[in-house]
Design a protein around this motif. Sequence first.
Motif, PDB file in Angstrom:
ATOM      1  N   LEU A  71       1.128  20.697   5.371  1.00 22.47           N
ATOM      2  CA  LEU A  71       1.244  20.339   3.959  1.00 22.47           C
ATOM      3  C   LEU A  71       2.113  19.095   3.821  1.00 22.47           C
ATOM      4  N   PRO A  72       1.532  17.928   3.559  1.00 14.11           N
ATOM      5  CA  PRO A  72       2.349  16.724   3.317  1.00 14.11           C
ATOM      6  C   PRO A  72       3.142  16.870   2.025  1.00 14.11           C
ATOM      7  N   SER A  73       4.264  16.190   1.959  1.00 23.65           N
ATOM      8  CA  SER A  73       5.080  16.243   0.752  1.00 23.65           C
ATOM      9  C   SER A  73       4.321  15.644  -0.424  1.00 23.65           C
ATOM     10  N   GLY A  74       4.660  16.087  -1.627  1.00 23.52           N
ATOM     11  CA  GLY A  74       3.999  15.562  -2.810  1.00 23.52           C
ATOM     12  C   GLY A  74       4.390  16.320  -4.054  1.00 23.52           C
ATOM     13  N   GLN A  75       3.863  15.868  -5.171  1.00 20.76           N
ATOM     14  CA  GLN A  75       4.111  16.521  -6.454  1.00 20.76           C
ATOM     15  C   GLN A  75       3.331  17.826  -6.536  1.00 20.76           C
ATOM     16  N   ALA A 132      -4.075  33.045 -10.519  1.00 25.49           N
ATOM     17  CA  ALA A 132      -5.196  33.950 -10.704  1.00 25.49           C
ATOM     18  C   ALA A 132      -4.905  34.877 -11.883  1.00 25.49           C
ATOM     19  N   PRO A 133      -5.931  35.443 -12.507  1.00 25.30           N
ATOM     20  CA  PRO A 133      -5.702  36.324 -13.659  1.00 25.30           C
ATOM     21  C   PRO A 133      -4.786  37.508 -13.358  1.00 25.30           C
ATOM     22  N   ASP A 134      -4.817  38.012 -12.109  1.00 19.87           N
ATOM     23  CA  ASP A 134      -3.961  39.151 -11.770  1.00 19.87           C
ATOM     24  C   ASP A 134      -2.528  38.743 -11.475  1.00 19.87           C
ATOM     25  N   GLY A 135      -2.235  37.429 -11.398  1.00 18.42           N
ATOM     26  CA  GLY A 135      -0.889  36.952 -11.164  1.00 18.42           C
ATOM     27  C   GLY A 135      -0.372  37.154  -9.751  1.00 18.42           C
ATOM     28  N   LYS A 136      -1.239  37.542  -8.810  1.00 21.33           N
ATOM     29  CA  LYS A 136      -0.793  37.812  -7.444  1.00 21.33           C
ATOM     30  C   LYS A 136      -1.152  36.698  -6.462  1.00 21.33           C
ATOM     31  N   SER A 137      -2.022  35.805  -6.848  1.00 22.13           N
ATOM     32  CA  SER A 137      -2.409  34.702  -5.971  1.00 22.13           C
ATOM     33  C   SER A 137      -2.641  33.469  -6.821  1.00 22.13           C
ATOM     34  N   LEU A 138      -2.783  32.342  -6.157  1.00 19.17           N
ATOM     35  CA  LEU A 138      -3.073  31.098  -6.860  1.00 19.17           C
ATOM     36  C   LEU A 138      -4.090  30.287  -6.074  1.00 19.17           C
ATOM     37  N   ARG A 139      -4.854  29.518  -6.817  1.00 18.14           N
ATOM     38  CA  ARG A 139      -5.791  28.584  -6.200  1.00 18.14           C
ATOM     39  C   ARG A 139      -5.041  27.289  -5.987  1.00 18.14           C
ATOM     40  N   LEU A 140      -4.992  26.826  -4.744  1.00 17.06           N
ATOM     41  CA  LEU A 140      -4.232  25.624  -4.405  1.00 17.06           C
ATOM     42  C   LEU A 140      -5.193  24.495  -4.057  1.00 17.06           C
ATOM     43  N   PHE A 141      -5.081  23.427  -4.811  1.00 15.98           N
ATOM     44  CA  PHE A 141      -5.929  22.249  -4.609  1.00 15.98           C
ATOM     45  C   PHE A 141      -5.014  21.044  -4.472  1.00 15.98           C
ATOM     46  N   ALA A 142      -5.339  20.122  -3.585  1.00 12.68           N
ATOM     47  CA  ALA A 142      -4.504  18.933  -3.398  1.00 12.68           C
ATOM     48  C   ALA A 142      -5.367  17.688  -3.412  1.00 12.68           C
ATOM     49  N   TRP A 143      -4.889  16.687  -4.164  1.00  9.00           N
ATOM     50  CA  TRP A 143      -5.506  15.369  -4.178  1.00  9.00           C
ATOM     51  C   TRP A 143      -4.767  14.447  -3.214  1.00  9.00           C
ATOM     52  N   LEU A 144      -5.509  13.594  -2.554  1.00 14.86           N
ATOM     53  CA  LEU A 144      -4.950  12.475  -1.806  1.00 14.86           C
ATOM     54  C   LEU A 144      -5.174  11.236  -2.675  1.00 14.86           C
ATOM     55  N   THR A 145      -4.086  10.637  -3.146  1.00 15.76           N
ATOM     56  CA  THR A 145      -4.177   9.453  -3.999  1.00 15.76           C
ATOM     57  C   THR A 145      -3.732   8.233  -3.204  1.00 15.76           C
ATOM     58  N   MET A 146      -4.643   7.298  -3.013  1.00 20.24           N
ATOM     59  CA  MET A 146      -4.389   6.085  -2.241  1.00 20.24           C
ATOM     60  C   MET A 146      -4.231   4.912  -3.201  1.00 20.24           C
ATOM     61  N   PHE A 164       0.846  -1.190   0.000  1.00 14.59           N
ATOM     62  CA  PHE A 164       0.000   0.000   0.000  1.00 14.59           C
ATOM     63  C   PHE A 164       0.886   1.247   0.000  1.00 14.59           C
ATOM     64  N   ASP A 165       0.314   2.366  -0.411  1.00 14.02           N
ATOM     65  CA  ASP A 165       1.014   3.644  -0.346  1.00 14.02           C
ATOM     66  C   ASP A 165       0.008   4.755  -0.650  1.00 14.02           C
ATOM     67  N   TRP A 166       0.440   5.991  -0.399  1.00 16.44           N
ATOM     68  CA  TRP A 166      -0.380   7.125  -0.809  1.00 16.44           C
ATOM     69  C   TRP A 166       0.511   8.317  -1.108  1.00 16.44           C
ATOM     70  N   ARG A 167      -0.028   9.262  -1.873  1.00 16.58           N
ATOM     71  CA  ARG A 167       0.678  10.471  -2.247  1.00 16.58           C
ATOM     72  C   ARG A 167      -0.266  11.665  -2.178  1.00 16.58           C
ATOM     73  N   ALA A 168       0.330  12.816  -1.944  1.00 15.91           N
ATOM     74  CA  ALA A 168      -0.376  14.080  -2.131  1.00 15.91           C
ATOM     75  C   ALA A 168       0.069  14.668  -3.462  1.00 15.91           C
ATOM     76  N   VAL A 209      -9.182  11.447  -3.669  1.00 17.84           N
ATOM     77  CA  VAL A 209     -10.188  12.253  -3.000  1.00 17.84           C
ATOM     78  C   VAL A 209      -9.547  13.601  -2.690  1.00 17.84           C
ATOM     79  N   ALA A 210     -10.353  14.655  -2.667  1.00 14.09           N
ATOM     80  CA  ALA A 210      -9.832  15.984  -2.377  1.00 14.09           C
ATOM     81  C   ALA A 210      -9.272  16.042  -0.956  1.00 14.09           C
ATOM     82  N   MET A 211      -8.137  16.733  -0.799  1.00 19.56           N
ATOM     83  CA  MET A 211      -7.507  16.835   0.513  1.00 19.56           C
ATOM     84  C   MET A 211      -7.403  18.284   0.989  1.00 19.56           C
ATOM     85  N   ILE A 212      -7.047  19.193   0.115  1.00 21.51           N
ATOM     86  CA  ILE A 212      -6.888  20.610   0.454  1.00 21.51           C
ATOM     87  C   ILE A 212      -7.490  21.435  -0.669  1.00 21.51           C
ATOM     88  N   GLU A 213      -8.189  22.507  -0.315  1.00 20.97           N
ATOM     89  CA  GLU A 213      -8.720  23.436  -1.310  1.00 20.97           C
ATOM     90  C   GLU A 213      -8.692  24.842  -0.731  1.00 20.97           C
TER      91      GLU A 213
END
Length: 510
Positions: free
Chosen positions: A392-396, A213-227, A202-206, A344-348
């Motif tokens: 924040l767990p390590s991941g790609q 964002a369009p203004d280039g000053k922020s980003l939307r951060l989303f993380a998957w948990l892959t089991m 077994f294993d899992w990854r983030a 499954v979604a982990m961080i949004e």
Amino acid sequence: MRFRAAMILLGGLASAGTAQTVVHSPQADKVAVTVYRDPNGSGAMDLGWLEGFAMVSETRRVSIPAGESDIRFEGVASGLIPQSATIEGLGDSVIEKNRDARLLSPGNLLGGLLGQRVHLRRTSRATGKIVEQEAVVRAAPNGVVIQTDAGIEAMDCSGLSEALLPAKVPADLSAKPTLSVRVRAAKPTQATVKLTYITTNFDWRAHYVATLAPDGKSLRLFAWLTMANGDETGFRDAEALAVAGRLNREDRERLEPAIEPIRLQCWPQGRTHEIPLDLDVPPPPPPPPPSAPMMEMASPVSVVSEDIVVTGSKVQAQREDLGDLKLYRIPIPVTVASQSQKQVAMIEQPAVRFEQFYRGRTWIDNRTDEPEALPLIIRFQNRAKDGLGLPLPSGQFTLYGQYDGRPFLLGEGRMTDRAVNEQVDVELADAPGVRFAQKAIGREDNDDEVEIRLTSDLDRPAHVEIRVSMSDDQKLRGSPLVKRDGEWWWIVDLPANGERAIRLRYRDTD
């Protein structure tokens, strides 16, 4: 198929001549799977070589008769580690624990029938009709030898259809990964048993997906948990959890499952008059390799292939503290299928403030024949006021931008574990827009001089940081570099479509 998992049977068979009651528990009534990641793992996971592990807890209801009996828990994970197995709910009725690794396979089946009478069905070479007779297995599985009324012969050498039909399967073979114990009960009883064990495969990854964002000053951060489950056993409607952090765990001995194929070997190949006597004539080509089931026995457990299931962000893993570790709990029952991955979604986080710059590393006596591209760095602070503030767990890490209303890939990198309030730097692939070159200028009064030059073809300014390393016997001679965290850095802002250069003098003191 490579079998590197531990397949066990805890609980032996009754001695010869002793009747033994066998209680079968075909499946768990309730199961929880907690997956621990490989601390050194990175990138995509290989289902055939997962270096994480899982703790499986199964709840089963069993009916135990009076007297001695074997309780066989079928369908456990094939990577089960024997030393880790614990059983609750049987009290002190357990009287014996043994282990075996014999799974039902053609080779194991024939090996268990040595010296026993079986039914032989074959096609007659003379008439072409089906002939049935009794036979005794004398050798298997490395070449099957049987004895009939006609004498001793190797099986499957006639080139015609042959089959051995045993009256029953040997009692010590199991078609599924099975864990069993022998118990002694004073009276019939109904028991709720909790079986807990650690299993490999077994294993899992983030995996973080960031979109500018369009203004280039922020980003939307989303993380998957892959089991990922690389085991031969799947778990339906399981409570699934993932643990982040480094766990102190020692390697344990793994019991290889004894799954024997049948290796059929016949001599001579063909009839005597068909064998060439002329030594100059090359021998006939070898027979084609046997089919896959003959060469390598497939797993006796059904393998269900399941594509990655992308669960909408409304179903998001819930984070909990587990001492120094972090626990991510999937809030709904899921099927952790065999040989599959599930996401499954982990961080949004919708708006994380960040900065981007270019970073390089060089030695002061380094030389470059051609300008080299510098990698792009995405930096953000893991704190609530900057739109984050989560473990924040390590991941790609994958970064996307938008152009003409459509996303496009900007780069990929990797994140290491980061706690709340720590700085996060993600190095993406080399960006050709900013380039670095270094050359020797000359030597004067035992001092060497080098020039570091930066060029940019970007239509915007770029912030660049170059770390300049030296050996212990090299000393700078009046440098404009900045010392930070014990290292020398050249920190500069490049204008759009511009360049900057710096000259450094140093001396070898050895």
